[in-house]
Scaffold this motif. Sequence first.
Motif, mmCIF file in Angstrom:
data_model
loop_
_atom_site.group_PDB
_atom_site.id
_atom_site.type_symbol
_atom_site.label_atom_id
_atom_site.label_comp_id
_atom_site.label_asym_id
_atom_site.label_seq_id
_atom_site.Cartn_x
_atom_site.Cartn_y
_atom_site.Cartn_z
ATOM 1 N N GLN A 42 11.822 -3.303 2.610
ATOM 2 C CA GLN A 42 12.579 -3.164 3.854
ATOM 3 C C GLN A 42 12.420 -1.764 4.434
ATOM 4 O OE1 GLN A 42 16.558 -4.358 2.769
ATOM 5 N NE2 GLN A 42 16.062 -6.548 2.806
ATOM 6 N N LYS A 43 12.412 -0.757 3.558
ATOM 7 C CA LYS A 43 12.203 0.624 4.008
ATOM 8 C C LYS A 43 10.834 0.768 4.672
ATOM 9 C CE LYS A 43 15.729 3.228 2.384
ATOM 10 N NZ LYS A 43 16.482 4.246 3.161
ATOM 11 N N LEU A 44 9.807 0.188 4.041
ATOM 12 C CA LEU A 44 8.452 0.287 4.592
ATOM 13 C C LEU A 44 8.348 -0.447 5.928
ATOM 14 C CD1 LEU A 44 6.267 -0.202 1.379
ATOM 15 C CD2 LEU A 44 6.898 1.940 2.516
ATOM 16 N N VAL A 45 9.010 -1.588 6.041
ATOM 17 C CA VAL A 45 8.992 -2.349 7.296
ATOM 18 C C VAL A 45 9.716 -1.570 8.392
ATOM 19 C CG1 VAL A 45 9.838 -4.430 8.451
ATOM 20 C CG2 VAL A 45 8.750 -4.603 6.206
ATOM 21 N N GLU A 46 10.846 -0.967 8.046
ATOM 22 C CA GLU A 46 11.631 -0.207 9.032
ATOM 23 C C GLU A 46 10.831 0.954 9.615
ATOM 24 O OE1 GLU A 46 15.136 0.959 6.939
ATOM 25 O OE2 GLU A 46 15.951 -1.095 6.868
ATOM 26 N N MET A 47 10.018 1.595 8.784
ATOM 27 C CA MET A 47 9.205 2.718 9.276
ATOM 28 C C MET A 47 7.846 2.250 9.788
ATOM 29 S SD MET A 47 8.442 4.512 5.561
ATOM 30 C CE MET A 47 7.248 5.716 6.105
ATOM 31 N N GLN A 48 7.683 0.919 9.937
ATOM 32 C CA GLN A 48 6.438 0.313 10.428
ATOM 33 C C GLN A 48 5.228 0.836 9.650
ATOM 34 O OE1 GLN A 48 7.012 1.400 14.670
ATOM 35 N NE2 GLN A 48 7.154 -0.808 15.040
ATOM 36 N N PHE A 49 5.438 0.985 8.355
ATOM 37 C CA PHE A 49 4.413 1.619 7.527
ATOM 38 C C PHE A 49 3.090 0.860 7.552
ATOM 39 C CE2 PHE A 49 2.081 1.902 3.544
ATOM 40 C CZ PHE A 49 1.826 3.273 3.512
ATOM 41 N N PHE A 50 3.126 -0.440 7.342
ATOM 42 C CA PHE A 50 1.875 -1.192 7.208
ATOM 43 C C PHE A 50 1.037 -1.150 8.488
ATOM 44 C CE2 PHE A 50 4.796 -3.358 4.153
ATOM 45 C CZ PHE A 50 4.150 -2.947 2.996
ATOM 46 N N ASP A 51 1.676 -1.352 9.633
ATOM 47 C CA ASP A 51 0.938 -1.308 10.892
ATOM 48 C C ASP A 51 0.371 0.083 11.151
ATOM 49 O OD1 ASP A 51 1.274 -4.008 11.688
ATOM 50 O OD2 ASP A 51 3.311 -3.578 12.344
ATOM 51 N N ARG A 52 1.175 1.096 10.948
ATOM 52 C CA ARG A 52 0.723 2.474 11.192
ATOM 53 C C ARG A 52 -0.405 2.852 10.243
ATOM 54 N NH1 ARG A 52 5.633 5.799 9.960
ATOM 55 N NH2 ARG A 52 4.305 7.555 10.566
ATOM 56 N N PHE A 53 -0.254 2.460 8.974
ATOM 57 C CA PHE A 53 -1.256 2.809 7.973
ATOM 58 C C PHE A 53 -2.596 2.125 8.290
ATOM 59 C CE2 PHE A 53 -3.317 1.998 3.825
ATOM 60 C CZ PHE A 53 -3.480 3.306 3.404
ATOM 61 N N LEU A 54 -2.568 0.855 8.615
ATOM 62 C CA LEU A 54 -3.795 0.135 8.939
ATOM 63 C C LEU A 54 -4.446 0.707 10.196
ATOM 64 C CD1 LEU A 54 -2.639 -3.507 8.148
ATOM 65 C CD2 LEU A 54 -4.354 -2.191 6.886
ATOM 66 N N ASN A 55 -3.623 1.130 11.154
ATOM 67 C CA ASN A 55 -4.148 1.759 12.370
ATOM 68 C C ASN A 55 -4.854 3.074 12.060
ATOM 69 O OD1 ASN A 55 -4.043 0.461 14.791
ATOM 70 N ND2 ASN A 55 -2.054 1.284 15.401
ATOM 71 N N THR A 68 -6.173 4.117 9.321
ATOM 72 C CA THR A 68 -7.337 4.032 8.428
ATOM 73 C C THR A 68 -8.448 3.139 8.969
ATOM 74 O OG1 THR A 68 -6.296 2.216 7.193
ATOM 75 C CG2 THR A 68 -5.929 4.448 6.375
ATOM 76 N N ASN A 69 -8.240 2.571 10.130
ATOM 77 C CA ASN A 69 -9.199 1.601 10.656
ATOM 78 C C ASN A 69 -10.560 2.208 10.957
ATOM 79 O OD1 ASN A 69 -9.747 -1.131 11.625
ATOM 80 N ND2 ASN A 69 -9.874 -0.192 13.654
#
Length: 271
Positions: free
Chosen positions: A155-168, A170-171
């Motif tokens: 939930q913490k990672l989702v709240e900070m939009q971690f996955f989307d930001r990280f994939l962006n 490193t793309n």
Amino acid sequence: MNLSLLLNVHENSPVVNDTIESILNYATKDILMLVDGVAWSQFESASYPVKTMCGFRHGCPKSPYRNMALGLKMLVETYPESDWFCYFEYDGLFASERFKESLVAADNMNVWMLGCDGHIDDKEMPLVESMVGEKFKSYYYLLGCCLFFNRNFMQKLVEMQFFDRFLNLTNHFSEGYMPGYSGYDLSEHMYPSLCRHLGGNIGVFSSYDEHGMWHGSYRNFPVRWKPQINPETEYFPESSIIHPLKEYDHPIRVSQREVRKCHATQQTLKL
């Protein structure tokens, strides 16, 4: 307790089917299978009793940590009601439900991640630290073949939009796995370090050291990177999760299939 599982696979093989069968028997029915992009053509016409998705091409420039981030993002979106989320490699095996006792205990101790071979390393992760706005005090490690994530951490990672930001972020990488990081798969350091930084504790099932010695609850969790588990000296009756077992005809896989078959027969007779 609701558990969902992300299964990472690299080829269409009998081992994958065997591993899925063990997960369905002992872990959960909520499974998302992430297929290495290189092997996706093998799976398009294959029939598996789980949800399946195509990942990035494993290796440069689409490296292991990107597939794991993509898979975890989709796992949370697919099974948002889960209490625990598991990342699992195709060459592992579930042998009982006993691991769930550890998850229940972890819930009471603010443990946000569970895995094996836990320790602190001397590493650098400048890109990840830039995302959270400060340098980590320590860099934690957990072996990447089997990881459990508590809902509070996710939930913490989702709240900070971690996955989307990280994939962006490193793309565009075209060389190497991660600038500034000296390990093989960033995920093994990134998630445990994020876990501690965001306020959660880490639990370690077992460890296998450089001298070939087991530590911790290895009889329940004989899990390591390599070599394969020895069926004569390391197959414990109380095993719950085992890794690695790379061959379909590995004696432990053969034995576990018989156990599952007997259990299914007993259940049928009860009906």
